[in-house]
Write a protein that holds these residues in place. Structure first.
Motif, short mmCIF file in Angstrom:
data_model
loop_
_atom_site.label_atom_id
_atom_site.label_comp_id
_atom_site.label_asym_id
_atom_site.label_seq_id
_atom_site.Cartn_x
_atom_site.Cartn_y
_atom_site.Cartn_z
N GLY A 38 3.19 36.45 -44.55
CA GLY A 38 1.86 35.69 -44.71
C GLY A 38 1.58 35.09 -46.16
O GLY A 38 1.39 34.06 -46.43
N TRP A 74 1.17 31.61 -47.30
CA TRP A 74 -0.26 31.51 -48.05
C TRP A 74 0.39 30.58 -49.34
O TRP A 74 -0.55 29.61 -49.74
CB TRP A 74 -1.01 32.52 -48.26
N ILE A 128 -8.00 40.90 -36.62
CA ILE A 128 -7.07 40.14 -36.56
C ILE A 128 -7.15 39.40 -35.13
O ILE A 128 -6.95 38.04 -35.39
CB ILE A 128 -5.77 41.31 -35.97
N VAL A 186 -6.78 34.98 -35.61
CA VAL A 186 -5.68 34.32 -35.12
C VAL A 186 -6.02 32.92 -34.70
O VAL A 186 -7.01 32.77 -34.26
CB VAL A 186 -5.06 35.26 -33.87
C1 HEM Z 1 -1.79 40.62 -38.69
C2 HEM Z 1 -1.26 39.76 -39.73
C3 HEM Z 1 -1.23 38.26 -39.29
C4 HEM Z 1 -1.20 37.63 -38.05
C5 HEM Z 1 -1.41 38.30 -36.58
C6 HEM Z 1 -1.02 36.26 -38.29
C7 HEM Z 1 -0.89 35.50 -37.19
C8 HEM Z 1 -0.78 34.10 -37.70
C9 HEM Z 1 -0.56 32.88 -36.60
C10 HEM Z 1 -0.49 33.06 -35.03
C11 HEM Z 1 -0.28 31.69 -37.17
C12 HEM Z 1 0.11 30.44 -36.68
C13 HEM Z 1 1.47 30.29 -36.58
C14 HEM Z 1 1.88 28.93 -35.75
O1 HEM Z 1 2.05 28.71 -34.52
O2 HEM Z 1 1.99 27.97 -36.53
C15 HEM Z 1 -0.37 31.87 -38.69
C16 HEM Z 1 -0.17 31.03 -39.71
C17 HEM Z 1 -0.63 31.28 -41.23
N1 HEM Z 1 -0.85 32.55 -41.57
FE1 HEM Z 1 -1.01 34.22 -40.65
N2 HEM Z 1 -1.01 36.13 -39.69
C18 HEM Z 1 -1.11 37.58 -40.21
C19 HEM Z 1 -1.38 37.56 -41.85
C20 HEM Z 1 -1.33 36.46 -42.39
C21 HEM Z 1 -1.54 36.85 -43.93
C22 HEM Z 1 -1.91 38.38 -44.69
C23 HEM Z 1 -1.54 35.53 -44.67
C24 HEM Z 1 -1.73 35.48 -46.14
C25 HEM Z 1 -1.71 36.24 -46.99
C26 HEM Z 1 -1.42 34.79 -43.65
C27 HEM Z 1 -1.53 33.22 -43.83
C28 HEM Z 1 -1.03 32.30 -42.89
C29 HEM Z 1 -1.06 30.84 -43.19
C30 HEM Z 1 -1.19 30.21 -44.70
C31 HEM Z 1 -0.48 30.20 -42.23
C32 HEM Z 1 -0.38 28.65 -41.58
C33 HEM Z 1 1.19 28.55 -42.00
C34 HEM Z 1 1.38 26.96 -41.58
O3 HEM Z 1 0.72 26.44 -40.62
O4 HEM Z 1 2.24 26.62 -42.32
N3 HEM Z 1 -1.17 35.16 -42.37
N4 HEM Z 1 -0.63 33.35 -38.95
#
Ligand code: HEM
Length: 126
Positions: free
Chosen positions: A29, A33, A106, A110
């Motif tokens: 993540g 990010w 969480i 999501v």
């Molecule tokens: C339990 C922890 C986490 C879960 C379950 C989770 C879940 C997700 C999911 C399902 C997506 C969409 C992916 C897709 O289908 O395109 C996503 C995107 C994203 N997540 Fe997380 N995430 C978590 C933690 C984090 C953390 C800690 C950060 C940042 C510090 C983060 C930053 C992002 C960003 C920036 C995106 C967008 C990415 C893109 O579209 O290019 N996530 N996350």
């Protein structure tokens, strides 16, 4: 939590696995990010767009990362209970609270396919 079961090494292993899984997700993540498609250092906002006023950007650059970091912090605190020198029932009770709170955060953060504006598909690319 209610079974009055003794806390065993196998329980500690499950909690540890949960924490490691959460920390791996944190690393992935953090990378997204900072440097991903919508990364705060890599995404160039169109002229006149403000992150806080754009619901999509606000979600992926702010609400989602902050909620997930908080959830991972709670999971870490939950695992920390395994090492605390307290009664097993207190261990279970406190860890349960940390883990449930983390799960709620969480689930709330999501980008589910049924969410408005920020929805992502169940199977990306299909
Ligand atoms: C339990 C922890 C986490 C879960 C379950 C989770 C879940 C997700 C999911 C399902 C997506 C969409 C992916 C897709 O289908 O395109 C996503 C995107 C994203 N997540 Fe997380 N995430 C978590 C933690 C984090 C953390 C800690 C950060 C940042 C510090 C983060 C930053 C992002 C960003 C920036 C995106 C967008 C990415 C893109 O579209 O290019 N996530 N996350």
């Amino acid at each position: 939590m209610t079974s009055k079961k003794a806390f065993e090494a196998s329980d500690k292993k499950i909690w540890l696995f949960t924490m490691i899984a959460a920390h791996i997700t944190l690393l992935l993540g953090l990378y997204q990010w900072l440097l991903g498609r919508y990364g705060i250092f890599s995404y160039v906002k169109p002229e006149g767009v403000s992150m806080m006023k754009d619901p999509y950007l606000r979600f992926f650059q702010m609400e989602h990362p902050v909620s997930m970091i908080l959830a991972i912090l709670l999971i870490t605190l939950g695992y920390g209970m395994a090492k605390k020198n307290v009664d097993d029932q207190i261990k279970y009770k406190k860890a349960f609270r940390y883990f449930v709170l983390a799960l709620v955060l969480i689930l709330a953060a999501v980008p589910w396919p049924f969410r408005e504006l920020v929805a992502r598909p169940w199977f990306p690319g299909m």
